[in-house]
Design a protein around this motif. Structure first.
Motif, mmCIF file in Angstrom:
data_model
loop_
_atom_site.group_PDB
_atom_site.id
_atom_site.type_symbol
_atom_site.label_atom_id
_atom_site.label_comp_id
_atom_site.label_asym_id
_atom_site.label_seq_id
_atom_site.Cartn_x
_atom_site.Cartn_y
_atom_site.Cartn_z
ATOM 1 N N PHE A 91 0.850 -1.107 -0.056
ATOM 2 C CA PHE A 91 0.140 0.387 0.060
ATOM 3 C C PHE A 91 0.967 0.927 0.059
ATOM 4 O O PHE A 91 1.794 1.405 0.883
ATOM 5 N N VAL A 92 0.508 2.293 -1.378
ATOM 6 C CA VAL A 92 0.806 3.405 -0.982
ATOM 7 C C VAL A 92 -0.013 4.538 -1.108
ATOM 8 O O VAL A 92 -0.480 4.402 -1.847
ATOM 9 N N ASP A 93 0.031 5.694 0.070
ATOM 10 C CA ASP A 93 -1.014 6.887 -0.156
ATOM 11 C C ASP A 93 -2.437 5.804 -0.331
ATOM 12 O O ASP A 93 -2.915 6.327 -0.658
ATOM 13 N N VAL A 94 -2.474 4.346 0.968
ATOM 14 C CA VAL A 94 -4.091 4.534 0.730
ATOM 15 C C VAL A 94 -4.610 3.705 -0.066
ATOM 16 O O VAL A 94 -5.360 3.388 0.167
ATOM 17 N N ILE A 95 -3.726 4.098 -1.586
ATOM 18 C CA ILE A 95 -4.211 2.437 -2.458
ATOM 19 C C ILE A 95 -2.789 1.361 -2.153
ATOM 20 O O ILE A 95 -1.599 1.564 -2.323
ATOM 21 N N GLY A 96 -3.905 0.003 -2.182
ATOM 22 C CA GLY A 96 -2.313 -0.666 -2.367
ATOM 23 C C GLY A 96 -2.718 -1.991 -3.900
ATOM 24 O O GLY A 96 -3.663 -2.280 -4.574
ATOM 25 N N THR A 97 -1.398 -1.859 -4.255
ATOM 26 C CA THR A 97 -1.078 -2.550 -6.013
ATOM 27 C C THR A 97 -0.268 -3.652 -5.347
ATOM 28 O O THR A 97 0.917 -3.665 -5.108
ATOM 29 N N PHE A 98 -0.738 -4.628 -6.448
ATOM 30 C CA PHE A 98 -0.154 -5.978 -6.475
ATOM 31 C C PHE A 98 -0.075 -6.803 -7.625
ATOM 32 O O PHE A 98 -1.147 -6.474 -8.725
ATOM 33 N N ASP A 99 0.883 -6.863 -7.799
ATOM 34 C CA ASP A 99 0.895 -6.963 -9.132
ATOM 35 C C ASP A 99 1.457 -8.814 -9.832
ATOM 36 O O ASP A 99 2.635 -9.459 -9.097
ATOM 37 N N GLY A 100 1.497 -9.597 -10.787
ATOM 38 C CA GLY A 100 1.872 -10.844 -11.120
ATOM 39 C C GLY A 100 1.950 -11.224 -12.265
ATOM 40 O O GLY A 100 1.562 -10.582 -13.308
ATOM 41 N N GLU A 101 2.150 -12.504 -12.256
ATOM 42 C CA GLU A 101 2.240 -13.176 -13.892
ATOM 43 C C GLU A 101 1.353 -14.325 -13.827
ATOM 44 O O GLU A 101 1.447 -14.998 -12.520
ATOM 45 N N ASP A 102 0.389 -14.625 -15.266
ATOM 46 C CA ASP A 102 -0.825 -15.788 -14.950
ATOM 47 C C ASP A 102 -0.799 -16.191 -15.723
ATOM 48 O O ASP A 102 -0.151 -15.687 -17.079
ATOM 49 N N THR A 103 -1.570 -16.978 -16.672
ATOM 50 C CA THR A 103 -1.898 -17.721 -18.356
ATOM 51 C C THR A 103 -2.888 -17.227 -17.981
ATOM 52 O O THR A 103 -4.052 -17.573 -17.485
ATOM 53 N N HIS A 104 -3.853 -16.205 -19.583
ATOM 54 C CA HIS A 104 -4.661 -17.026 -19.546
ATOM 55 C C HIS A 104 -5.646 -17.295 -21.266
ATOM 56 O O HIS A 104 -4.548 -16.839 -21.436
ATOM 57 N N GLU A 105 -6.100 -18.430 -21.542
ATOM 58 C CA GLU A 105 -6.291 -19.141 -22.555
ATOM 59 C C GLU A 105 -5.109 -19.419 -22.777
ATOM 60 O O GLU A 105 -4.669 -18.885 -24.218
ATOM 61 N N GLY A 106 -3.852 -20.023 -22.364
ATOM 62 C CA GLY A 106 -2.882 -20.737 -22.397
ATOM 63 C C GLY A 106 -1.837 -20.039 -22.766
ATOM 64 O O GLY A 106 -1.224 -19.894 -23.676
#
Length: 155
Positions: free
Chosen positions: A98-113
């Motif tokens: 969280f920075v300045d009351v906004i939480g930002t979370f990033d990652g990697e995944d797959t969607h439809e292959g």
């Protein structure tokens, strides 16, 4: 507020209004809306928390769990998702803070292959409400498509 306590706003029981993009990364503009509930509590002496979610998609109900773990060295969180549609599978985590009351979370995944980037945002946090948004990017994170919005209200 320390990062370790950043999710304390979510402790307790919530009603959740879901807004879900019908098809993702397909130029779709049709949204469906439905109800759900969520209940969150701390675990591991506050180094983690877990929520139990009941999600009522028009096509049927399913249960889900968010597991969030805190790393005091990096002062960041990792968020994992499990749900009853895919028993035994834990989805790849997103990481952030969280920075300045906004939480930002990033990652990697797959969607439809295909490989995608995933972003979760927590915002609009008050004692009685909060918003969570999920977005996907098929590129390098310059083309985010928000595909799921959850508005939380205390019950």
């Amino acid at each position: 507020m320390s990062q370790q306590n950043a999710f304390d706003f979510l402790i307790g029981n919530w009603n959740v209004h879901h807004r879900y993009l019908l098809r993702r990364l397909a130029g779709c503009t049709e949204w469906i809306e439905f109800a759900g509930t969520s209940s969150m509590r701390k675990i591991l002496d506050g180094f983690a928390n877990i929520d139990d979610d009941d999600i009522h998609l028009p096509s049927g109900r399913y249960a889900g769990v968010s597991l969030r773990t805190y790393d005091p060295k990096s002062e960041s969180w990792s968020i994992y998702w499990l749900d009853s549609r895919y028993p035994g599978q834990i989805f790849p985590p997103v990481h952030g803070r969280f920075v300045d009351v906004i939480g930002t979370f990033d990652g990697e995944d797959t969607h439809e292959g295909r490989a995608i980037k995933v972003r979760f945002l927590w915002s609009r946090i008050t004692p009685t409400s909060a918003r969570w948004e999920q977005a996907f990017s098929a590129g390098e994170g310059s083309d985010w498509e928000t595909n799921w919005i959850m508005d939380f209200t205390r019950n």
